[in-house]
Motif scaffolding. Structure first.
Motif, PDB file in Angstrom:
ATOM      1  N   SER A   2       0.795  -1.182  -0.111  1.00 11.80           N
ATOM      2  CA  SER A   2      -0.077  -0.082   0.062  1.00 11.80           C
ATOM      3  C   SER A   2       0.865   1.359   0.042  1.00 11.80           C
ATOM      4  O   SER A   2       2.011   1.354   0.294  1.00 11.80           O
ATOM      5  CB  SER A   2      -0.980   0.045   1.409  1.00 11.80           C
ATOM      6  OG  SER A   2      -0.316   0.182   2.421  1.00 11.80           O
ATOM      7  N   ASP A   4       0.561   3.646   1.993  1.00  9.49           N
ATOM      8  CA  ASP A   4       0.938   3.930   3.420  1.00  9.49           C
ATOM      9  C   ASP A   4       2.216   3.208   4.006  1.00  9.49           C
ATOM     10  O   ASP A   4       3.264   3.788   4.460  1.00  9.49           O
ATOM     11  CB  ASP A   4      -0.079   3.392   4.211  1.00  9.49           C
ATOM     12  CG  ASP A   4      -1.355   4.303   4.551  1.00  9.49           C
ATOM     13  OD1 ASP A   4      -1.128   5.512   4.238  1.00  9.49           O
ATOM     14  OD2 ASP A   4      -2.463   3.832   4.310  1.00  9.49           O
ATOM     15  N   HIS A   5       2.471   1.946   3.489  1.00  8.27           N
ATOM     16  CA  HIS A   5       3.600   1.077   3.714  1.00  8.27           C
ATOM     17  C   HIS A   5       4.865   1.733   2.982  1.00  8.27           C
ATOM     18  O   HIS A   5       5.997   1.970   3.436  1.00  8.27           O
ATOM     19  CB  HIS A   5       3.217  -0.453   3.297  1.00  8.27           C
ATOM     20  CG  HIS A   5       2.436  -1.067   4.182  1.00  8.27           C
ATOM     21  ND1 HIS A   5       1.627  -2.112   3.680  1.00  8.27           N
ATOM     22  CD2 HIS A   5       1.905  -1.124   5.333  1.00  8.27           C
ATOM     23  CE1 HIS A   5       0.900  -2.496   4.597  1.00  8.27           C
ATOM     24  NE2 HIS A   5       1.150  -2.008   5.615  1.00  8.27           N
ATOM     25  N   HIS A   7       5.320   4.930   2.140  1.00 10.20           N
ATOM     26  CA  HIS A   7       5.699   6.091   2.671  1.00 10.20           C
ATOM     27  C   HIS A   7       6.451   5.883   3.862  1.00 10.20           C
ATOM     28  O   HIS A   7       7.388   6.409   4.386  1.00 10.20           O
ATOM     29  CB  HIS A   7       4.461   6.978   2.879  1.00 10.20           C
ATOM     30  CG  HIS A   7       4.766   7.994   3.850  1.00 10.20           C
ATOM     31  ND1 HIS A   7       5.433   9.057   3.370  1.00 10.20           N
ATOM     32  CD2 HIS A   7       4.673   8.461   4.942  1.00 10.20           C
ATOM     33  CE1 HIS A   7       5.346   9.976   4.110  1.00 10.20           C
ATOM     34  NE2 HIS A   7       4.947   9.617   5.334  1.00 10.20           N
ATOM     35  N   HIS A 119       1.616   6.311  12.892  1.00  8.22           N
ATOM     36  CA  HIS A 119       2.163   5.693  11.555  1.00  8.22           C
ATOM     37  C   HIS A 119       1.240   4.461  11.046  1.00  8.22           C
ATOM     38  O   HIS A 119       1.679   3.748  10.057  1.00  8.22           O
ATOM     39  CB  HIS A 119       3.615   5.157  11.542  1.00  8.22           C
ATOM     40  CG  HIS A 119       4.491   6.257  11.935  1.00  8.22           C
ATOM     41  ND1 HIS A 119       4.926   7.277  11.104  1.00  8.22           N
ATOM     42  CD2 HIS A 119       5.196   6.366  13.076  1.00  8.22           C
ATOM     43  CE1 HIS A 119       5.661   8.133  11.404  1.00  8.22           C
ATOM     44  NE2 HIS A 119       6.126   7.721  12.648  1.00  8.22           N
ATOM     45  N   PRO A 121      -1.668   3.065   9.505  1.00  4.97           N
ATOM     46  CA  PRO A 121      -2.902   3.258   8.465  1.00  4.97           C
ATOM     47  C   PRO A 121      -4.296   3.077   8.815  1.00  4.97           C
ATOM     48  O   PRO A 121      -5.115   4.073   8.536  1.00  4.97           O
ATOM     49  CB  PRO A 121      -2.402   2.411   7.235  1.00  4.97           C
ATOM     50  CG  PRO A 121      -1.793   1.249   7.814  1.00  4.97           C
ATOM     51  CD  PRO A 121      -0.988   1.722   9.021  1.00  4.97           C
ATOM     52  N   ASP A 122      -4.547   2.198   9.611  1.00  6.80           N
ATOM     53  CA  ASP A 122      -5.867   1.952  10.126  1.00  6.80           C
ATOM     54  C   ASP A 122      -5.998   1.537  11.616  1.00  6.80           C
ATOM     55  O   ASP A 122      -5.935   0.534  12.318  1.00  6.80           O
ATOM     56  CB  ASP A 122      -6.668   0.798   9.507  1.00  6.80           C
ATOM     57  CG  ASP A 122      -8.026   0.684   9.791  1.00  6.80           C
ATOM     58  OD1 ASP A 122      -8.613   1.259  10.788  1.00  6.80           O
ATOM     59  OD2 ASP A 122      -8.856  -0.038   9.102  1.00  6.80           O
ATOM     60  N   ASN A 126      -5.574  -2.046  13.460  1.00  2.72           N
ATOM     61  CA  ASN A 126      -4.377  -2.435  13.583  1.00  2.72           C
ATOM     62  C   ASN A 126      -4.084  -2.719  15.189  1.00  2.72           C
ATOM     63  O   ASN A 126      -3.460  -3.698  15.435  1.00  2.72           O
ATOM     64  CB  ASN A 126      -2.976  -1.178  13.248  1.00  2.72           C
ATOM     65  CG  ASN A 126      -3.293  -1.095  11.747  1.00  2.72           C
ATOM     66  OD1 ASN A 126      -2.863  -0.126  11.360  1.00  2.72           O
ATOM     67  ND2 ASN A 126      -3.519  -2.040  10.712  1.00  2.72           N
TER      68      ASN A 126
END
Length: 199
Positions: A2, A4-5, A7, A119, A121-122, A126
């Motif tokens: 993703s 997010d990952h 980044h 950090h 994303p959800d 998570n």
């Protein structure tokens, strides 16, 4: 992978080699936060988003030779820096996403998470994944070696009402993710929220 990952990996990968030298005085804060987990000899603990592994030595000291310390991080360069620093002697390192941990349900006694929540994303999902791998009654420490205001000042920003780490936001977020907050400290020299895994 993703966005997010990607980044997260780019951000931390570029900073991994000199991460420890940028924050050389954080050791005592990590040790105090690890002690707050109340670990016992033989316990099993995960450092989620372990970075360069600064929490691994105090976590290993707490659980002793009969315990288990795991360090999971999404960024290969951070894990390489942990090995270079010799911290792989204090815990087993694994390249893993905390959103999908390769661990059995209820297999751990505690999770330590330094600087992680910002950090995720959800965050709700998570945190549920972290709850999945911890036994009922196990503990979670959300930690940062400086408080929210000091961190915001370091980053040249203001604290906003939607900050996930603000107690009115964090308490219900944890509660909806299988955790019950039992203590909350947000001071200039540390941020530490402790939670217990609900049954």
């Amino acid at each position: 992978m993703s966005d997010d990952h990607t980044h997260v990996q780019e951000f931390f990968g570029a900073r991994a080699a000199d991460w420890d030298s940028r924050f050389p005085d954080d050791g005592p804060a990590y040790a105090a936060a690890a002690a707050a987990l109340g670990l016992r000899e033989g316990d099993r603990v995960l450092d989620a988003g372990c970075g360069t592994g600064r929490a691994l030595p105090p976590l290993h000291a707490a659980v002793g030779p009969s315990g288990l310390v795991l360090g999971a991080d999404l960024t290969p360069a951070m894990l390489e820096a942990a090995v270079w620093a010799g911290r792989d002697a204090d815990g087993q390192l694994m390249l893993a996403d905390v959103a999908a941990l390769p661990l059995r349900s209820e297999s751990l006694d505690a999770v330590f998470a330094a600087g992680l929540i910002a950090h995720l994303p959800d965050p709700a999902q998570n945190l549920r994944e972290l709850a999945r791998v911890v036994r009922p009654g196990g503990t979670l420490a959300l930690f940062h070696p400086i408080g929210r205001a000091a961190l915001a000042a370091r980053q040249g920003r203001q604290i906003t009402p939607d900050d996930l780490r603000a107690e009115p936001n964090l308490r219900p977020l944890l509660a909806g993710s299988g955790w019950r907050m039992v203590s909350y400290v947000d001071e200039d020299d540390r941020f530490l929220a402790l939670a217990v895994r609900e049954s």
